[in-house]
Design an enzyme around this catalytic site. Sequence first.
Site, short mmCIF file in Angstrom:
data_model
loop_
_atom_site.label_atom_id
_atom_site.label_comp_id
_atom_site.label_asym_id
_atom_site.label_seq_id
_atom_site.Cartn_x
_atom_site.Cartn_y
_atom_site.Cartn_z
N SER A 196 0.84 -1.21 0.00
CA SER A 196 0.00 0.00 0.00
C SER A 196 0.87 1.26 0.00
O SER A 196 0.43 2.32 -0.42
CB SER A 196 -0.94 0.01 1.21
OG SER A 196 -0.19 0.09 2.40
N LYS B 249 1.92 6.00 7.91
CA LYS B 249 2.83 6.79 8.74
C LYS B 249 2.94 8.28 8.36
O LYS B 249 3.84 8.96 8.85
CB LYS B 249 4.22 6.15 8.71
CG LYS B 249 4.80 6.06 7.30
CD LYS B 249 6.26 5.70 7.31
CE LYS B 249 6.84 5.84 5.91
NZ LYS B 249 8.26 5.60 5.82
N SER C 45 7.06 5.00 18.13
CA SER C 45 7.70 6.22 17.61
C SER C 45 7.90 7.23 18.72
O SER C 45 7.11 7.29 19.69
CB SER C 45 6.79 6.81 16.53
OG SER C 45 7.16 8.14 16.27
N ALA C 46 8.91 8.06 18.54
CA ALA C 46 9.13 9.17 19.48
C ALA C 46 7.94 10.12 19.50
O ALA C 46 7.80 10.93 20.41
CB ALA C 46 10.38 9.94 19.07
N TYR D 55 -2.00 9.94 13.62
CA TYR D 55 -0.93 8.94 13.48
C TYR D 55 -0.27 8.69 14.84
O TYR D 55 -0.12 7.54 15.28
CB TYR D 55 0.11 9.43 12.46
CG TYR D 55 1.46 8.79 12.61
CD1 TYR D 55 1.67 7.49 12.14
CD2 TYR D 55 2.52 9.45 13.23
CE1 TYR D 55 2.91 6.88 12.30
CE2 TYR D 55 3.75 8.85 13.39
CZ TYR D 55 3.95 7.57 12.93
OH TYR D 55 5.17 6.97 13.09
N LYS E 23 -0.12 5.29 17.54
CA LYS E 23 1.07 4.69 18.18
C LYS E 23 0.87 4.59 19.68
O LYS E 23 1.21 3.58 20.30
CB LYS E 23 2.33 5.50 17.85
CG LYS E 23 2.74 5.46 16.39
CD LYS E 23 3.19 4.07 15.96
CE LYS E 23 3.50 3.97 14.49
NZ LYS E 23 3.67 2.60 14.01
N ASN F 263 14.26 9.64 14.44
CA ASN F 263 14.07 9.91 12.99
C ASN F 263 14.92 8.97 12.13
O ASN F 263 16.12 9.24 11.94
CB ASN F 263 14.40 11.36 12.69
CG ASN F 263 13.35 12.33 13.21
OD1 ASN F 263 13.02 12.31 14.38
ND2 ASN F 263 12.81 13.15 12.33
N LEU G 188 12.40 14.98 5.91
CA LEU G 188 13.51 15.85 5.52
C LEU G 188 14.51 15.18 4.56
O LEU G 188 14.81 15.73 3.50
CB LEU G 188 14.23 16.32 6.80
CG LEU G 188 15.42 17.24 6.59
CD1 LEU G 188 15.02 18.52 5.86
CD2 LEU G 188 16.09 17.57 7.92
N ARG H 37 6.43 24.67 10.04
CA ARG H 37 5.41 23.69 9.68
C ARG H 37 4.57 23.42 10.92
O ARG H 37 5.12 23.20 12.00
CB ARG H 37 6.10 22.40 9.21
CG ARG H 37 5.16 21.32 8.73
CD ARG H 37 5.92 20.15 8.11
NE ARG H 37 6.64 19.35 9.09
CZ ARG H 37 7.30 18.23 8.80
NH1 ARG H 37 7.36 17.80 7.55
NH2 ARG H 37 7.93 17.56 9.74
N ASP I 186 5.18 20.81 14.33
CA ASP I 186 6.56 20.41 14.61
C ASP I 186 6.95 20.76 16.04
O ASP I 186 6.71 21.88 16.50
CB ASP I 186 7.53 21.15 13.66
CG ASP I 186 7.71 20.42 12.35
OD1 ASP I 186 7.45 19.20 12.30
OD2 ASP I 186 8.11 21.08 11.36
N1 UFG Z 1 11.74 19.60 7.53
C1 UFG Z 1 12.05 20.67 6.73
N2 UFG Z 1 11.73 20.58 5.40
C2 UFG Z 1 11.13 19.50 4.85
C3 UFG Z 1 10.83 18.39 5.70
C4 UFG Z 1 11.14 18.49 7.03
O1 UFG Z 1 12.57 21.68 7.19
O2 UFG Z 1 10.85 19.51 3.65
C5 UFG Z 1 12.09 19.66 8.95
C6 UFG Z 1 10.89 19.53 9.87
O3 UFG Z 1 10.30 20.79 10.08
C7 UFG Z 1 11.54 18.94 11.13
C8 UFG Z 1 12.70 18.09 10.58
O4 UFG Z 1 12.92 18.57 9.26
O5 UFG Z 1 12.06 19.97 11.90
C9 UFG Z 1 12.39 16.62 10.52
O6 UFG Z 1 11.14 16.45 9.84
P1 UFG Z 1 10.63 15.04 9.32
O7 UFG Z 1 9.34 15.26 8.63
O8 UFG Z 1 11.71 14.34 8.56
O9 UFG Z 1 10.44 14.22 10.66
P2 UFG Z 1 9.52 14.55 11.94
O10 UFG Z 1 10.47 14.79 13.07
O11 UFG Z 1 8.50 15.54 11.68
O12 UFG Z 1 8.75 13.18 12.06
C10 UFG Z 1 9.39 12.01 12.36
C11 UFG Z 1 8.68 10.83 11.69
C12 UFG Z 1 7.33 10.65 12.25
C13 UFG Z 1 7.35 10.63 13.74
C14 UFG Z 1 8.10 11.81 14.30
C15 UFG Z 1 8.28 11.68 15.79
O13 UFG Z 1 8.58 11.04 10.30
O14 UFG Z 1 6.82 9.42 11.81
O15 UFG Z 1 9.38 11.88 13.73
O16 UFG Z 1 8.94 12.76 16.33
F1 UFG Z 1 6.09 10.67 14.23
#
Ligand code: UFG
Length: 344
Positions: A40, A90, A130-131, A155, A159, A184, A205, A300, A303
């Site tokens: 999926s 996710k 997940s954290a 989501y 968890k 992460n 990211l 975003r 966050d």
């Molecule tokens: N970020 C950017 N630009 C982007 C994407 C992300 O600046 O295009 C930043 C986000 O604002 C954040 C950091 O990069 O500060 C990490 O973002 P991610 O989306 O890679 O990861 P997250 O920390 O938001 O989320 C991750 C997992 C989730 C989980 C979460 C738990 O993807 O599944 O950690 O803290 F729920």
Amino acid sequence: MAKDSKRTVLVTGGAGFIGSHTLVELINAGFEVVAVDNFSNSDDTCLKGVEQIVGRKIPFENIDCCDYEAMEKLFQSYEFDSVIHFAAFKAVGESVEMPLKYYRNNITSFLNVLELMQKYNRSNIVFSSSATVYGETDVLPVTEQTPRMPAISSYGNTKQICEDILRDTVASSKIRGIALRYFNPIGAHPSALIGELPRGVPNNLVPFITQTASGVRECLSVFGNDYPTPDGSCIRDYIDVVDLAKAHVSAISRMVEDKNKQNYEIFNVGTGKGTSVLELVSMFEKVNNLKLNYKIAPRRQGDVVAIYADTTLANVELGWKAERSLEDTLASAWKWEQYIRSKK
Ligand code: UFG
């Protein structure tokens, strides 16, 4: 149950990012595996990659874990004593827009797995947590004892709920469980034969960075540079996916070898080190010797400012420690991106 079934592991979501890396590490550690996935949010690229890395076929069934009858047939057909349950949706943002899709999928599939484990007397399960369960905490680093705050997304709530389902199930049955709270996960296998394959525009990211570097995306948006951190961007604990996969092997081995201290245990899986978005971007540029097109964009929604793990418990109890350097991990992410682009 046959003797070998003690060292056989059902891996749900085995075609996915963390699932595929875990298949490799389980096999490297001498376990037998059975993988299921309904594709999926994946295709067969990583399964084929796993087979290339380990040099043999992986027993695989195309099954949706929400399909109880199909899952029951699987439990009747294969002898495995342990399960690692990755299969879940996710995408944080999507879960806020479509909560029912997330609750139905993530919770139904987990209930099916646990009910069938109980019915067919299977012993051990590792749950992919997940954290995100810590929510908006201001305790840093977070330990497993840090109270869980209300989830920020549906989501995240799935968890938390699944952790609670596991805790209660373990308390009332013979099943033993470990929840691994991932920080992460990033990077790819050193062979570059398996890695992360986001569909459409990546939310995370590192895939956004690698796709920008390869020209699929025009420009990376750094979400916010006015946070109360040294350089103004958010801080996360980036854990290498191969290291993370090895944590699953440690968790399964702990239960198979009866070394668990409680029947339900929780471990943080991270490096213990926080890295900012801007630090990560500049490290990616440096190790891969390229310039990334990026701009500062608004924050975003949802966050957290900063989160990183206290990993003492996993270090001491699981005998596990993150080993790969962030530089090597970022180099592997770029190598994987180039491999995938060359195939298209
Ligand atoms: N970020 C950017 N630009 C982007 C994407 C992300 O600046 O295009 C930043 C986000 O604002 C954040 C950091 O990069 O500060 C990490 O973002 P991610 O989306 O890679 O990861 P997250 O920390 O938001 O989320 C991750 C997992 C989730 C989980 C979460 C738990 O993807 O599944 O950690 O803290 F729920």
